[in-house]
Enzyme design. Structure first.
Site, PDB file in Angstrom:
ATOM      1  N   SER A 138       0.868  -1.175   0.000  1.00  0.00           N
ATOM      2  CA  SER A 138       0.000   0.000   0.000  1.00  0.00           C
ATOM      3  C   SER A 138       0.900   1.218   0.000  1.00  0.00           C
ATOM      4  CB  SER A 138      -0.913  -0.075   1.231  1.00  0.00           C
ATOM      5  OG  SER A 138      -1.651   1.095   1.408  1.00  0.00           O
ATOM      6  N   TYR A 152      -4.333   8.603  -6.654  1.00  0.00           N
ATOM      7  CA  TYR A 152      -3.411   7.583  -6.122  1.00  0.00           C
ATOM      8  C   TYR A 152      -3.850   7.173  -4.719  1.00  0.00           C
ATOM      9  CZ  TYR A 152       0.949   5.496  -4.388  1.00  0.00           C
ATOM     10  OH  TYR A 152       1.876   4.658  -3.836  1.00  0.00           O
ATOM     11  N   LYS A 156      -4.951   3.487  -3.047  1.00  0.00           N
ATOM     12  CA  LYS A 156      -4.292   2.855  -1.900  1.00  0.00           C
ATOM     13  C   LYS A 156      -5.241   2.739  -0.697  1.00  0.00           C
ATOM     14  CE  LYS A 156      -0.242   2.094  -3.828  1.00  0.00           C
ATOM     15  NZ  LYS A 156       0.257   0.717  -4.089  1.00  0.00           N
TER      16      LYS A 156
HETATM   17  P1  NAP Z   1       8.823   1.708  -9.379  1.00  0.00           P
HETATM   18  O1  NAP Z   1      10.301   1.653  -9.272  1.00  0.00           O
HETATM   19  O2  NAP Z   1       8.210   2.633 -10.358  1.00  0.00           O
HETATM   20  O3  NAP Z   1       8.283   0.224  -9.586  1.00  0.00           O
HETATM   21  C1  NAP Z   1       6.945  -0.020  -9.932  1.00  0.00           C
HETATM   22  C2  NAP Z   1       6.839  -1.394 -10.516  1.00  0.00           C
HETATM   23  O4  NAP Z   1       5.458  -1.654 -10.827  1.00  0.00           O
HETATM   24  C3  NAP Z   1       7.625  -1.557 -11.805  1.00  0.00           C
HETATM   25  O5  NAP Z   1       8.210  -2.828 -11.801  1.00  0.00           O
HETATM   26  C4  NAP Z   1       6.542  -1.476 -12.875  1.00  0.00           C
HETATM   27  O6  NAP Z   1       6.857  -2.207 -14.049  1.00  0.00           O
HETATM   28  C5  NAP Z   1       5.415  -2.178 -12.139  1.00  0.00           C
HETATM   29  N1  NAP Z   1       4.138  -1.996 -12.801  1.00  0.00           N
HETATM   30  C6  NAP Z   1       3.478  -0.854 -13.090  1.00  0.00           C
HETATM   31  N2  NAP Z   1       2.333  -1.149 -13.723  1.00  0.00           N
HETATM   32  C7  NAP Z   1       2.269  -2.503 -13.843  1.00  0.00           C
HETATM   33  C8  NAP Z   1       1.345  -3.427 -14.401  1.00  0.00           C
HETATM   34  N3  NAP Z   1       0.212  -3.019 -15.001  1.00  0.00           N
HETATM   35  N4  NAP Z   1       1.609  -4.756 -14.313  1.00  0.00           N
HETATM   36  C9  NAP Z   1       2.743  -5.193 -13.722  1.00  0.00           C
HETATM   37  N5  NAP Z   1       3.659  -4.379 -13.200  1.00  0.00           N
HETATM   38  C10 NAP Z   1       3.433  -3.042 -13.263  1.00  0.00           C
HETATM   39  O7  NAP Z   1       8.201   2.167  -7.959  1.00  0.00           O
HETATM   40  P2  NAP Z   1       8.180   1.443  -6.540  1.00  0.00           P
HETATM   41  O8  NAP Z   1       8.315   2.501  -5.549  1.00  0.00           O
HETATM   42  O9  NAP Z   1       9.108   0.292  -6.487  1.00  0.00           O
HETATM   43  O10 NAP Z   1       6.669   0.932  -6.509  1.00  0.00           O
HETATM   44  C11 NAP Z   1       6.303  -0.319  -5.971  1.00  0.00           C
HETATM   45  C12 NAP Z   1       5.051  -0.164  -5.131  1.00  0.00           C
HETATM   46  O11 NAP Z   1       5.352   0.632  -3.983  1.00  0.00           O
HETATM   47  C13 NAP Z   1       3.904   0.546  -5.834  1.00  0.00           C
HETATM   48  O12 NAP Z   1       2.697  -0.106  -5.534  1.00  0.00           O
HETATM   49  C14 NAP Z   1       3.936   1.942  -5.229  1.00  0.00           C
HETATM   50  O13 NAP Z   1       2.689   2.581  -5.294  1.00  0.00           O
HETATM   51  C15 NAP Z   1       4.349   1.610  -3.814  1.00  0.00           C
HETATM   52  N6  NAP Z   1       4.909   2.717  -3.033  1.00  0.00           N
HETATM   53  C16 NAP Z   1       6.073   3.319  -3.394  1.00  0.00           C
HETATM   54  C17 NAP Z   1       6.562   4.350  -2.618  1.00  0.00           C
HETATM   55  C18 NAP Z   1       7.862   5.038  -2.958  1.00  0.00           C
HETATM   56  O14 NAP Z   1       8.106   6.136  -2.444  1.00  0.00           O
HETATM   57  N7  NAP Z   1       8.715   4.464  -3.770  1.00  0.00           N
HETATM   58  C19 NAP Z   1       5.883   4.772  -1.483  1.00  0.00           C
HETATM   59  C20 NAP Z   1       4.696   4.146  -1.139  1.00  0.00           C
HETATM   60  C21 NAP Z   1       4.223   3.111  -1.915  1.00  0.00           C
HETATM   61  P3  NAP Z   1       7.294  -1.531 -15.445  1.00  0.00           P
HETATM   62  O15 NAP Z   1       8.791  -1.417 -15.371  1.00  0.00           O
HETATM   63  O16 NAP Z   1       6.845  -2.504 -16.470  1.00  0.00           O
HETATM   64  O17 NAP Z   1       6.602  -0.199 -15.535  1.00  0.00           O
END
Ligand code: NAP
Length: 282
Positions: A138, A152, A156
């Site tokens: 989340s 967004y 979540k």
């Molecule tokens: P990220 O580096 O942008 O990674 C996101 C991942 O999700 C990528 O592997 C992307 O793949 C994949 N993705 C997007 N759409 C998809 C789909 N339709 N099917 C399969 N994969 C898909 O960002 P992250 O921070 O690691 O994000 C991971 C999770 O953490 C997300 O749910 C995000 O909302 C959550 N989150 C992140 C933060 C933060 O600050 N980083 C904070 C709170 C929550 P592609 O390479 O193919 O696009």
């Protein structure tokens, strides 16, 4: 080192960021992993190092055919899925009024309905074995909301409510559920992965507009370390009694502490109206 009968993980969105860090950490721990990505080439390096207990699969969580196929292939390869991590997701910057219909629906398709689809595909196997752990990534933004990221947050918050219900339903069947709520982590989330509305309405320049800019400016400087986040997720999954919620990052703790205090203050301040709406007793 191969640990026989080590837990089998199934992780979505492993090309970059938290998913990639988690897949790497899980395999380093000796566990087995189905490492999924929209483009499996992006995870071939992680999987190649542990070819005996890692499987890479193509999975776009918005494609039900791929969801079904990936879960079937995972279960065929390893016999079961012990830990599902619904990690795939992204952000969308727009004031609520600036939001574009197609973008909003695509966001919900990935962050909410994709997660739902994968979860429903994995649950029959977990129910059959009366075991399993579903970890839904989340966000701190699943508990508190700010300007410019309303859609967004809506996705979540949906994941939060759904997961809490799921925990109540599957807990008695031996299946655990944990919501992971990161603050800002150094991934592509606020950089290349971020989407934005084309429309900017001047009246929101000082609110949503300013927060759009400050969110994008965090890219590359976020305090959270994805490798440490991955270690925390491993620790929670290995815990005897894992929590329903796990905040990640000091900012998450500070923001939530302030939110709980203000929620309590508001409840107390309006208590008289709240309790005055029931039928009089007797
Ligand atoms: P990220 O580096 O942008 O990674 C996101 C991942 O999700 C990528 O592997 C992307 O793949 C994949 N993705 C997007 N759409 C998809 C789909 N339709 N099917 C399969 N994969 C898909 O960002 P992250 O921070 O690691 O994000 C991971 C999770 O953490 C997300 O749910 C995000 O909302 C959550 N989150 C992140 C933060 C933060 O600050 N980083 C904070 C709170 C929550 P592609 O390479 O193919 O696009």
């Amino acid at each position: 080192m191969t640990v026989p009968q080590s837990p089998v993980w199934f992780i979505t969105g492993c090309s970059t960021g938290l998913g990639r860090a988690l897949a790497t950490a899980v395999l380093a721990r000796g566990h087995r992993a189905v490492v999924t990505a929209r483009d499996p080439e992006t995870v071939s390096d992680i999987v190649a190092e542990h070819a005996d207990r890692a499987l890479s699969l193509a999975l776009d969580v918005t494609r039900p055919d791929q969801v079904r196929a990936a879960v079937e292939q995972a279960e065929a390869a390893f016999g079961r899925i012990d830990v599902l991590v619904n990690n795939a997701g992204y952000g969308y910057l727009a004031a609520v009024e600036e939001g574009e219909d197609e973008q909003i629906r695509e966001l919900f398709d990935t962050n909410v309905f994709g997660l739902v689809d994968v979860t429903r595909a994995v649950l029959p196997g977990m129910r059959a074995s009366r075991a399993g752990h579903i970890v839904n990534i989340s966000s701190l933004g699943g508990l508190v909301a700010f300007g410019a990221t309303g859609y967004y947050h809506a996705t979540k918050f949906a994941v939060e409510g759904l997961s809490e219900s799921l925990a109540a339903e599957v807990g008695p069947l031996g299946i655990k559920v944990t919501l992971v709520e990161p603050a800002a982590f150094r991934t592509n989330w606020s950089g290349p992965s971020m989407r934005q509305s084309a429309q900017h309405i001047d009246d929101y320049a000082a609110t949503a507009g300013a927060r759009r800019a400050s969110t994008l400016a965090t890219y590359g400087h976020q305090p959270g370390d994805p490798a440490r986040a991955a270690e925390a997720v491993l620790r929670v999954v290995e815990a005897e009694e894992p929590p329903l919620r796990l905040l990640l990052g000091r900012v998450a703790l500070d923001v939530m502490t302030a939110r709980l205090d203000s929620l309590r203050d508001t409840m107390d301040a309006w208590r008289h109206l709240t309790v005055g709406t029931d039928y009089p007793e007797g």
